[in-house]
Motif scaffolding. Structure first.
Motif, PDB file in Angstrom:
ATOM      1  N   TRP A  51       0.798  -1.245   0.000  1.00 40.47           N
ATOM      2  CA  TRP A  51       0.000   0.000   0.000  1.00 40.47           C
ATOM      3  C   TRP A  51       0.820   1.279   0.000  1.00 40.47           C
ATOM      4  CZ3 TRP A  51      -4.347  -1.152   4.169  1.00 40.47           C
ATOM      5  CH2 TRP A  51      -5.228  -2.127   3.634  1.00 40.47           C
ATOM      6  N   ASN A  52       2.110   1.162   0.223  1.00 39.52           N
ATOM      7  CA  ASN A  52       2.928   2.370   0.389  1.00 39.52           C
ATOM      8  C   ASN A  52       3.255   2.974  -0.978  1.00 39.52           C
ATOM      9  OD1 ASN A  52       4.403   4.323   1.679  1.00 39.52           O
ATOM     10  ND2 ASN A  52       6.239   3.051   1.889  1.00 39.52           N
ATOM     11  N   ILE A  53       2.235   3.528  -1.627  1.00 41.05           N
ATOM     12  CA  ILE A  53       2.401   3.932  -3.030  1.00 41.05           C
ATOM     13  C   ILE A  53       2.606   5.431  -3.210  1.00 41.05           C
ATOM     14  CG2 ILE A  53       1.103   1.964  -3.955  1.00 41.05           C
ATOM     15  CD1 ILE A  53      -1.337   3.856  -4.194  1.00 41.05           C
ATOM     16  N   ASP A  54       2.580   6.201  -2.126  1.00 40.73           N
ATOM     17  CA  ASP A  54       2.692   7.645  -2.304  1.00 40.73           C
ATOM     18  C   ASP A  54       4.113   8.056  -2.666  1.00 40.73           C
ATOM     19  OD1 ASP A  54       4.012   8.544   0.521  1.00 40.73           O
ATOM     20  OD2 ASP A  54       2.654   6.841   0.757  1.00 40.73           O
ATOM     21  N   VAL A  55       4.176   9.125  -3.454  1.00 42.76           N
ATOM     22  CA  VAL A  55       5.455   9.672  -3.889  1.00 42.76           C
ATOM     23  C   VAL A  55       5.536  11.115  -3.412  1.00 42.76           C
ATOM     24  CG1 VAL A  55       6.839  10.337  -5.886  1.00 42.76           C
ATOM     25  CG2 VAL A  55       5.546   8.184  -5.920  1.00 42.76           C
ATOM     26  N   ALA A  56       6.564  11.434  -2.647  1.00 47.65           N
ATOM     27  CA  ALA A  56       6.708  12.782  -2.083  1.00 47.65           C
ATOM     28  C   ALA A  56       7.524  13.663  -3.021  1.00 47.65           C
ATOM     29  CB  ALA A  56       7.380  12.682  -0.721  1.00 47.65           C
ATOM     30  N   PRO A  57       7.429  14.997  -2.867  1.00 53.12           N
ATOM     31  CA  PRO A  57       8.224  15.913  -3.700  1.00 53.12           C
ATOM     32  C   PRO A  57       9.720  15.641  -3.651  1.00 53.12           C
ATOM     33  CG  PRO A  57       6.522  17.139  -2.556  1.00 53.12           C
ATOM     34  CD  PRO A  57       6.480  15.744  -2.007  1.00 53.12           C
ATOM     35  N   THR A  58      10.202  15.040  -2.558  1.00 47.89           N
ATOM     36  CA  THR A  58      11.623  14.687  -2.467  1.00 47.89           C
ATOM     37  C   THR A  58      11.981  13.505  -3.364  1.00 47.89           C
ATOM     38  OG1 THR A  58      11.058  13.176  -0.689  1.00 47.89           O
ATOM     39  CG2 THR A  58      11.783  15.388  -0.046  1.00 47.89           C
ATOM     40  N   GLY A  59      10.971  12.822  -3.874  1.00 46.57           N
ATOM     41  CA  GLY A  59      11.214  11.629  -4.676  1.00 46.57           C
ATOM     42  C   GLY A  59      11.065  10.355  -3.861  1.00 46.57           C
ATOM     43  N   GLU A  60      10.931  10.516  -2.554  1.00 50.87           N
ATOM     44  CA  GLU A  60      10.727   9.352  -1.699  1.00 50.87           C
ATOM     45  C   GLU A  60       9.487   8.597  -2.173  1.00 50.87           C
ATOM     46  OE1 GLU A  60      10.814  10.536   2.431  1.00 50.87           O
ATOM     47  OE2 GLU A  60      10.091   8.530   3.014  1.00 50.87           O
ATOM     48  N   GLY A  61       9.636   7.309  -2.337  1.00 48.59           N
ATOM     49  CA  GLY A  61       8.507   6.503  -2.784  1.00 48.59           C
ATOM     50  C   GLY A  61       8.561   6.160  -4.262  1.00 48.59           C
ATOM     51  N   LEU A  62       9.459   6.796  -5.023  1.00 54.48           N
ATOM     52  CA  LEU A  62       9.559   6.448  -6.444  1.00 54.48           C
ATOM     53  C   LEU A  62      10.234   5.088  -6.603  1.00 54.48           C
ATOM     54  CD1 LEU A  62      10.628   9.860  -8.034  1.00 54.48           C
ATOM     55  CD2 LEU A  62       8.504   8.597  -8.516  1.00 54.48           C
ATOM     56  N   PRO A  63       9.670   4.233  -7.437  1.00 56.59           N
ATOM     57  CA  PRO A  63      10.260   2.904  -7.609  1.00 56.59           C
ATOM     58  C   PRO A  63      11.394   2.916  -8.639  1.00 56.59           C
ATOM     59  CG  PRO A  63       8.269   3.069  -8.907  1.00 56.59           C
ATOM     60  CD  PRO A  63       8.440   4.403  -8.210  1.00 56.59           C
ATOM     61  N   ALA A  64      12.076   1.808  -8.748  1.00 52.91           N
ATOM     62  CA  ALA A  64      13.060   1.633  -9.811  1.00 52.91           C
ATOM     63  C   ALA A  64      12.326   1.602 -11.146  1.00 52.91           C
ATOM     64  CB  ALA A  64      13.830   0.332  -9.598  1.00 52.91           C
TER      65      ALA A  64
ATOM     66  N   VAL B 163      15.627  11.029 -19.837  1.00 54.28           N
ATOM     67  CA  VAL B 163      15.239   9.803 -19.157  1.00 54.28           C
ATOM     68  C   VAL B 163      14.639  10.168 -17.795  1.00 54.28           C
ATOM     69  CG1 VAL B 163      16.036   7.618 -18.156  1.00 54.28           C
ATOM     70  CG2 VAL B 163      17.014   8.466 -20.323  1.00 54.28           C
ATOM     71  N   VAL B 164      13.386   9.823 -17.620  1.00 57.18           N
ATOM     72  CA  VAL B 164      12.726  10.119 -16.348  1.00 57.18           C
ATOM     73  C   VAL B 164      12.801   8.877 -15.460  1.00 57.18           C
ATOM     74  CG1 VAL B 164      10.545  10.703 -15.246  1.00 57.18           C
ATOM     75  CG2 VAL B 164      11.235  11.888 -17.333  1.00 57.18           C
ATOM     76  N   ASP B 165      13.326   9.079 -14.273  1.00 59.11           N
ATOM     77  CA  ASP B 165      13.424   7.979 -13.311  1.00 59.11           C
ATOM     78  C   ASP B 165      13.412   8.556 -11.899  1.00 59.11           C
ATOM     79  OD1 ASP B 165      15.921   9.099 -12.903  1.00 59.11           O
ATOM     80  OD2 ASP B 165      17.034   7.471 -13.860  1.00 59.11           O
ATOM     81  N   ALA B 166      13.640   7.705 -10.916  1.00 60.85           N
ATOM     82  CA  ALA B 166      13.551   8.146  -9.518  1.00 60.85           C
ATOM     83  C   ALA B 166      14.564   9.243  -9.209  1.00 60.85           C
ATOM     84  CB  ALA B 166      13.770   6.950  -8.586  1.00 60.85           C
ATOM     85  N   HIS B 167      15.654   9.251  -9.949  1.00 58.44           N
ATOM     86  CA  HIS B 167      16.682  10.259  -9.701  1.00 58.44           C
ATOM     87  C   HIS B 167      16.323  11.592 -10.352  1.00 58.44           C
ATOM     88  CE1 HIS B 167      20.562  12.000  -8.959  1.00 58.44           C
ATOM     89  NE2 HIS B 167      20.649  12.312 -10.246  1.00 58.44           N
ATOM     90  N   SER B 168      15.864  11.553 -11.620  1.00 57.70           N
ATOM     91  CA  SER B 168      15.663  12.809 -12.350  1.00 57.70           C
ATOM     92  C   SER B 168      14.326  13.490 -12.044  1.00 57.70           C
ATOM     93  CB  SER B 168      15.789  12.560 -13.862  1.00 57.70           C
ATOM     94  OG  SER B 168      14.763  11.688 -14.326  1.00 57.70           O
ATOM     95  N   LEU B 169      13.281  12.723 -11.780  1.00 62.11           N
ATOM     96  CA  LEU B 169      11.941  13.320 -11.652  1.00 62.11           C
ATOM     97  C   LEU B 169      11.840  14.409 -10.567  1.00 62.11           C
ATOM     98  CD1 LEU B 169       9.045  13.280 -12.830  1.00 62.11           C
ATOM     99  CD2 LEU B 169       8.476  11.539 -11.121  1.00 62.11           C
ATOM    100  N   PRO B 170      12.368  14.160  -9.348  1.00 62.25           N
ATOM    101  CA  PRO B 170      12.220  15.207  -8.325  1.00 62.25           C
ATOM    102  C   PRO B 170      12.967  16.489  -8.681  1.00 62.25           C
ATOM    103  CG  PRO B 170      13.020  13.134  -7.365  1.00 62.25           C
ATOM    104  CD  PRO B 170      13.045  12.961  -8.834  1.00 62.25           C
ATOM    105  N   GLY B 171      13.929  16.416  -9.569  1.00 56.41           N
ATOM    106  CA  GLY B 171      14.705  17.596  -9.944  1.00 56.41           C
ATOM    107  C   GLY B 171      14.066  18.411 -11.063  1.00 56.41           C
ATOM    108  N   ILE B 172      13.032  17.895 -11.671  1.00 49.97           N
ATOM    109  CA  ILE B 172      12.391  18.615 -12.782  1.00 49.97           C
ATOM    110  C   ILE B 172      11.539  19.744 -12.217  1.00 49.97           C
ATOM    111  CG2 ILE B 172      10.690  18.424 -14.642  1.00 49.97           C
ATOM    112  CD1 ILE B 172      11.707  15.505 -15.017  1.00 49.97           C
ATOM    113  N   SER B 173      11.858  20.995 -12.593  1.00 48.72           N
ATOM    114  CA  SER B 173      11.115  22.084 -11.956  1.00 48.72           C
ATOM    115  C   SER B 173       9.928  22.500 -12.815  1.00 48.72           C
ATOM    116  CB  SER B 173      12.039  23.244 -11.617  1.00 48.72           C
ATOM    117  OG  SER B 173      12.243  24.028 -12.755  1.00 48.72           O
ATOM    118  N   MET B 174       8.819  22.645 -12.163  1.00 45.43           N
ATOM    119  CA  MET B 174       7.559  22.911 -12.842  1.00 45.43           C
ATOM    120  C   MET B 174       7.358  24.420 -12.966  1.00 45.43           C
ATOM    121  SD  MET B 174       6.427  19.889 -13.482  1.00 45.43           S
ATOM    122  CE  MET B 174       4.633  19.729 -13.616  1.00 45.43           C
ATOM    123  N   PRO B 175       6.759  24.862 -14.088  1.00 45.44           N
ATOM    124  CA  PRO B 175       6.608  26.305 -14.308  1.00 45.44           C
ATOM    125  C   PRO B 175       5.851  27.020 -13.178  1.00 45.44           C
ATOM    126  CG  PRO B 175       6.082  25.077 -16.312  1.00 45.44           C
ATOM    127  CD  PRO B 175       6.334  24.061 -15.242  1.00 45.44           C
TER     128      PRO B 175
END
Lengths: 186, 424
Positions: free
Chosen positions: A47-60, A158-170
């Motif tokens: 059930w632990n499916i939430d993803v935080a802005p820090t990227g915590e919770g993103l899977p491989a 390439v979007v992954d657990a490492h890059s996604l939290p660093g993408i800044s939204m307008p």
């Protein structure tokens, strides 16, 4: 047996902050009633499916917009339109610069403050008829495609657990805490 | 491409009232078979028909034995007040038909994000994890064994009256204000359960997640909710209705409805908001300058005249003006009514009980002389907050914020007695 909790509610509210961490007493563990049981790792994992802005919770896993295009066409376009703009359901692309206009168009590109939310939501709730059916690579790909179509990343990123939290939204700076009471007294 | 793609389904097309009538007939049929003499008498007086009991109503009910007891009661077949299923997403409470402050469970408004799940109560679990001493699991029976609490509270969707930002849209009080309802809720205090588990002192936010097909999630600041939040398993004396979160929902009295996560399966303690879609893309209030307000949780004070209200007709002579007032910040202390479009105001009578964060019923006796008039109500709560008029609210918020519309509602009464929604 019970703790009396003193919660600095008024202080916190009148400070007008986002209830950021505040020095309050917390419920200390009592196990006073002896109810429930320790959760198993399996239960948490499922059930632990939430993803935080820090990227915590993103899977491989990973994906690019190129890979996402086919998934979007097959699994999403019937409801959101071939380019994510035509509907009939929520518009996902476009709307830049409309938020202060008469007819704001709120989309991932124009409104959403965090890219991580997109992974969280697409995985948890989309496609609408079959939520949680996409594999991590598929979610990353479709997320990449939506970010690419909104002009936020390049097609080959390439979007992954490492890059996604660093993408800044307008619209990252577009949200303010609740300032109420905001209505002048008569 | 099924029914959820039809955004605006015509109201009542799922035939609810008819379905109720039919089950009543079936029950009678069954009874007749099982209950011998009484059943036979019933069958003699009730002509079986698809429309059930209204047709069989005797001229003089004192001369025919009535119906037998039933296992689970139905309202009178003459009563047709119903929710309006507005789309795949919501249905509206018929406030114009309401009496007192309680909403019958069957008429409590609905709002969900991907349908009402069917959950077997014996399989339902609540997981509490994150910044806690040890991750913990409760089954429903565990939660029911904790000390219980009950309270009356309204739940209002933050989108209630949202159609009114841009101009008078809803025709009836149901359409303008039907996303609020009041129930008696029973459950265990959130604090009691968190104490059982033990929360890390640095935890200040809690993610609540539902077990529906949207896995609906909201981040909730812990400090302001800890004193009043409840994990509820019952509504109006019986287990929650499926559409109200059966078998377990969160209740945060006074906060916007979507924070009261239904079908609750998980609480995760953390240091910061989780920034789910439902608190970024949705349920944020867009201001005229293009910025948006986030975490506007409390529902400000609001009132509406439920009778006479849009779509109704009144007759000259005595008319009792009736309405509801409520505030997410506390108790209603004053309701005033205007019968001249807001030029003058008179105090309405508040009906006991007057409870915090709960619908409060008000009454105002009035003689209608057949003139064209505009009726309004406005309320004050015990924090000193006064319900604003429309112009004042719009001057601050613009018309694009979607949520949290709580301006004074105006009902126009035409010379022929017809009541309609106007913005005055």
């Amino acid at each position: 047996m019970r703790n009396i909790l003193t919660v600095g509610l008024t202080t916190i509210l009148s400070a007008g902050i986002l209830w950021a961490s505040s020095p309050t007493d917390r419920p200390e563990r009592t196990h006073g009633y002896g109810l429930g049981r320790p959760a198993t790792d399996q239960e948490i994992w499922a059930w632990n499916i939430d993803v935080a802005p820090t990227g915590e919770g993103l899977p491989a896993g990973q994906g690019t917009a190129k890979q996402g295009a086919a998934i979007f066409a097959a699994r999403c376009a019937t409801c959101h339109g071939p380019t994510g703009q035509e509907g009939p359901m929520d518009r996902l692309v476009g709307g830049a610069g409309t938020l202060a206009s008469q007819h704001p168009v709120k989309t991932i590109g124009s409104y959403w403050p965090f890219a991580t939310t997109l992974y969280d939501y697409v995985h948890r709730a989309m496609p609408f008829p079959a939520p949680q059916s996409l594999l991590p690579d598929e979610v990353y790909s479709v997320v990449a495609w939506l970010l690419y179509r909104n002009g936020i990343i390049a097609e080959d990123v390439v979007v992954d657990a490492h890059s996604l939290p660093g993408i800044s939204m307008p619209n990252r700076q577009g949200f303010l805490p609740d300032p109420r009471p905001d209505i002048p007294k008569p | 491409m099924t029914k959820y793609l039809q955004e605006e389904r015509p109201s009542g097309d799922d035939g609810r009232p008819d379905a109720e009538g039919e089950s009543l007939l079936n029950r009678r049929g069954l009874l007749a078979g099982a209950a011998g003499l009484v059943g036979a008498m019933l069958m003699g007086s009730v002509t079986p028909s698809a429309e059930a009991s209204t047709e069989g109503s005797p001229e003089d009910p004192t001369r025919v034995p009535g119906a037998a007891p039933t296992a689970y009661g139905q309202r009178s077949a003459f009563e047709k007040s119903a929710r309006i299923p507005r789309s795949w997403w919501s249905s509206l409470t018929p406030l114009q038909d309401s009496h007192g402050i309680l909403t019958p469970s069957a008429l409590h408004f609905e709002r969900h994000h991907n349908g009402v799940p069917t959950i077997q109560p014996t399989r339902h679990r609540l997981l509490i994890h994150g910044m806690v001493d040890q991750p913990w699991t409760f089954i429903l029976d565990d939660l029911k064994r904790f000390p219980s609490v009950s309270r009356l509270a309204f739940i209002e969707c933050s989108g209630n009256s949202g159609s009114e930002w841009r101009g008078p849209a809803g025709q009836t009080a149901q359409q303008t204000h039907g996303l609020t309802s009041t129930s008696e809720w029973t459950g265990v205090a959130l604090k009691t359960v968190l104490q059982e588990v033990g929360v890390n002192p640095d935890a200040s936010w809690m993610l609540a997640e539902g077990s529906d097909a949207a896995a609906m999630t909201r981040s909730l600041p812990l400090a302001p909710i800890l004193e009043e939040a409840m994990l509820c398993y019952a509504q109006n004396g019986e287990p929650l209705r499926p559409e109200q979160g059966y078998p377990l929902r969160l209740l945060i009295p006074g906060w916007e409805g979507n924070t009261c996560i239904k079908w609750l399966r998980r609480l995760k303690l953390g240091r910061a908001p989780f920034m789910t879609r439902e608190e970024t893309s949705q349920y944020t209030d867009l201001m005229p300058d293009g910025t948006a307000r986030q975490f506007t949780m409390v529902m400000d004070a609001k009132s509406v005249i439920t009778s006479p209200s849009g779509g109704q007709h009144i007759q000259p002579g005595f008319v009792e003006i009736r309405g509801l007032a409520w505030s997410g910040r506390g108790r209603i202390t004053l309701v005033e009514v205007s019968t001249d479009g807001g030029r003058s105001w008179q105090q309405a009578t508040l009906q006991e009980p007057i409870l915090p964060k709960c619908h409060t019923r008000f009454h105002f006796p009035w003689q209608w002389n057949g003139e064209d008039v505009i009726l309004q109500s406005r309320c004050l709560d015990d924090t000193g907050y006064r319900q604003p008029d429309r112009a004042t609210l719009v001057a601050v918020r613009g018309i694009n914020s979607v949520y949290h519309y709580n301006a004074i509602q105006s009902w126009h009464i035409a010379a022929d007695g017809k009541v309609s929604n106007v913005h005055a």
